[in-house]
Scaffold this motif. Structure first.
Motif, PDB file in Angstrom:
ATOM      1  N   ILE A  70       0.811   6.235  -6.854  1.00  0.00           N
ATOM      2  CA  ILE A  70       0.212   6.295  -8.109  1.00  0.00           C
ATOM      3  C   ILE A  70      -1.449   6.016  -8.189  1.00  0.00           C
ATOM      4  O   ILE A  70      -1.819   5.662  -9.488  1.00  0.00           O
ATOM      5  CB  ILE A  70       0.950   5.796  -9.224  1.00  0.00           C
ATOM      6  N   TYR A  71      -1.885   5.349  -7.030  1.00  0.00           N
ATOM      7  CA  TYR A  71      -3.321   4.890  -7.179  1.00  0.00           C
ATOM      8  C   TYR A  71      -4.143   5.708  -6.155  1.00  0.00           C
ATOM      9  O   TYR A  71      -3.753   6.106  -5.148  1.00  0.00           O
ATOM     10  CB  TYR A  71      -3.010   3.480  -6.486  1.00  0.00           C
ATOM     11  N   ASP A  72      -5.203   5.908  -6.875  1.00  0.00           N
ATOM     12  CA  ASP A  72      -6.481   6.496  -5.930  1.00  0.00           C
ATOM     13  C   ASP A  72      -6.939   5.274  -5.195  1.00  0.00           C
ATOM     14  O   ASP A  72      -7.047   4.083  -5.759  1.00  0.00           O
ATOM     15  CB  ASP A  72      -7.359   7.115  -6.629  1.00  0.00           C
ATOM     16  N   ASN A  93       0.184   0.139   6.630  1.00  0.00           N
ATOM     17  CA  ASN A  93       1.065  -0.125   5.522  1.00  0.00           C
ATOM     18  C   ASN A  93       2.062  -1.648   5.940  1.00  0.00           C
ATOM     19  O   ASN A  93       2.443  -2.075   5.032  1.00  0.00           O
ATOM     20  CB  ASN A  93       2.296   1.070   5.229  1.00  0.00           C
ATOM     21  N   THR A  94       2.131  -1.741   7.051  1.00  0.00           N
ATOM     22  CA  THR A  94       2.508  -2.951   7.392  1.00  0.00           C
ATOM     23  C   THR A  94       1.801  -4.251   7.277  1.00  0.00           C
ATOM     24  O   THR A  94       2.406  -5.317   7.013  1.00  0.00           O
ATOM     25  CB  THR A  94       3.049  -2.960   8.971  1.00  0.00           C
ATOM     26  N   LYS A  95       0.526  -4.192   7.083  1.00  0.00           N
ATOM     27  CA  LYS A  95      -0.349  -5.133   6.697  1.00  0.00           C
ATOM     28  C   LYS A  95      -1.042  -5.181   5.256  1.00  0.00           C
ATOM     29  O   LYS A  95      -1.587  -5.881   4.984  1.00  0.00           O
ATOM     30  CB  LYS A  95      -1.292  -5.334   7.760  1.00  0.00           C
ATOM     31  N   ASN A  96      -0.482  -3.790   4.665  1.00  0.00           N
ATOM     32  CA  ASN A  96      -0.817  -3.858   3.247  1.00  0.00           C
ATOM     33  C   ASN A  96      -2.535  -3.695   3.351  1.00  0.00           C
ATOM     34  O   ASN A  96      -3.171  -4.233   2.205  1.00  0.00           O
ATOM     35  CB  ASN A  96      -0.484  -4.693   2.076  1.00  0.00           C
ATOM     36  N   THR A  97      -3.028  -3.116   4.268  1.00  0.00           N
ATOM     37  CA  THR A  97      -4.512  -3.226   4.384  1.00  0.00           C
ATOM     38  C   THR A  97      -5.135  -1.771   4.598  1.00  0.00           C
ATOM     39  O   THR A  97      -4.688  -0.792   5.283  1.00  0.00           O
ATOM     40  CB  THR A  97      -4.810  -4.072   5.568  1.00  0.00           C
ATOM     41  N   ILE A 122       0.924  -1.435  -0.041  1.00  0.00           N
ATOM     42  CA  ILE A 122      -0.048   0.016   0.005  1.00  0.00           C
ATOM     43  C   ILE A 122       1.058   1.137  -0.071  1.00  0.00           C
ATOM     44  O   ILE A 122       0.545   2.362  -0.526  1.00  0.00           O
ATOM     45  CB  ILE A 122      -0.858  -0.045   1.247  1.00  0.00           C
ATOM     46  N   ALA A 123       1.924   1.234   0.626  1.00  0.00           N
ATOM     47  CA  ALA A 123       2.660   2.350   0.851  1.00  0.00           C
ATOM     48  C   ALA A 123       3.335   2.714  -0.558  1.00  0.00           C
ATOM     49  O   ALA A 123       3.616   3.969  -0.944  1.00  0.00           O
ATOM     50  CB  ALA A 123       3.983   2.184   1.827  1.00  0.00           C
ATOM     51  N   ILE A 124       3.620   1.619  -1.409  1.00  0.00           N
ATOM     52  CA  ILE A 124       4.251   1.946  -2.717  1.00  0.00           C
ATOM     53  C   ILE A 124       3.054   2.355  -3.621  1.00  0.00           C
ATOM     54  O   ILE A 124       3.178   3.437  -4.357  1.00  0.00           O
ATOM     55  CB  ILE A 124       4.943   0.681  -3.305  1.00  0.00           C
TER      56      ILE A 124
END
Length: 120
Positions: A34-36, A76-80, A28-30
């Motif tokens: 460039i994503y909404d 961000n650590t869980k990409n959630t 998610i952090a990355i």
């Protein structure tokens, strides 16, 4: 490509709270650069509508109908990405979808949806 998996839906009484989760297959952090990323919903008999979107530019836009009641956040650590919903109303009943849109390619990705029913 981004895969999204929602969870956390269910039946809740009016005035109650619920937290939805959206697990992403990529960082998610990355991708947020460039994503909404956001939440949409489709109520019975209605078109899908945006609930809240975090733009790649960093702004957060809530639908008027949920302002002050819903809060989007991310780990961000869980990409959630989470959607905390409070003071729920029957009109919040809908299938809720997580969404990620690449603002450069306009490729859009959806989760499978999670049902929220607000009823006594």
């Amino acid at each position: 490509q981004v895969q999204l998996v929602e969870s956390g839906g269910g039946l809740v009484q009016p005035g109650g709270s619920l937290r939805l989760s959206c697990a992403a297959s990529r960082s998610i952090a990355i991708i947020s650069r460039i994503y909404d990323i956001g939440w949409y919903r489709r109520a019975p008999g209605k078109q899908r509508e945006a609930v809240v979107v975090i733009t790649s530019g960093g702004s957060t836009n809530y639908a008027d109908s949920v302002k002050g009641r819903f809060t989007i956040s991310r780990d961000n650590t869980k990409n959630t990405v989470y959607l905390q919903m409070s003071s729920l109303k029957p009109e919040d009943t809908a299938v809720y979808y997580c969404n990620a849109k690449n603002v450069i390619t306009i490729m859009t990705y959806w989760g499978q949806g999670t049902q929220v029913i607000v009823s006594s």
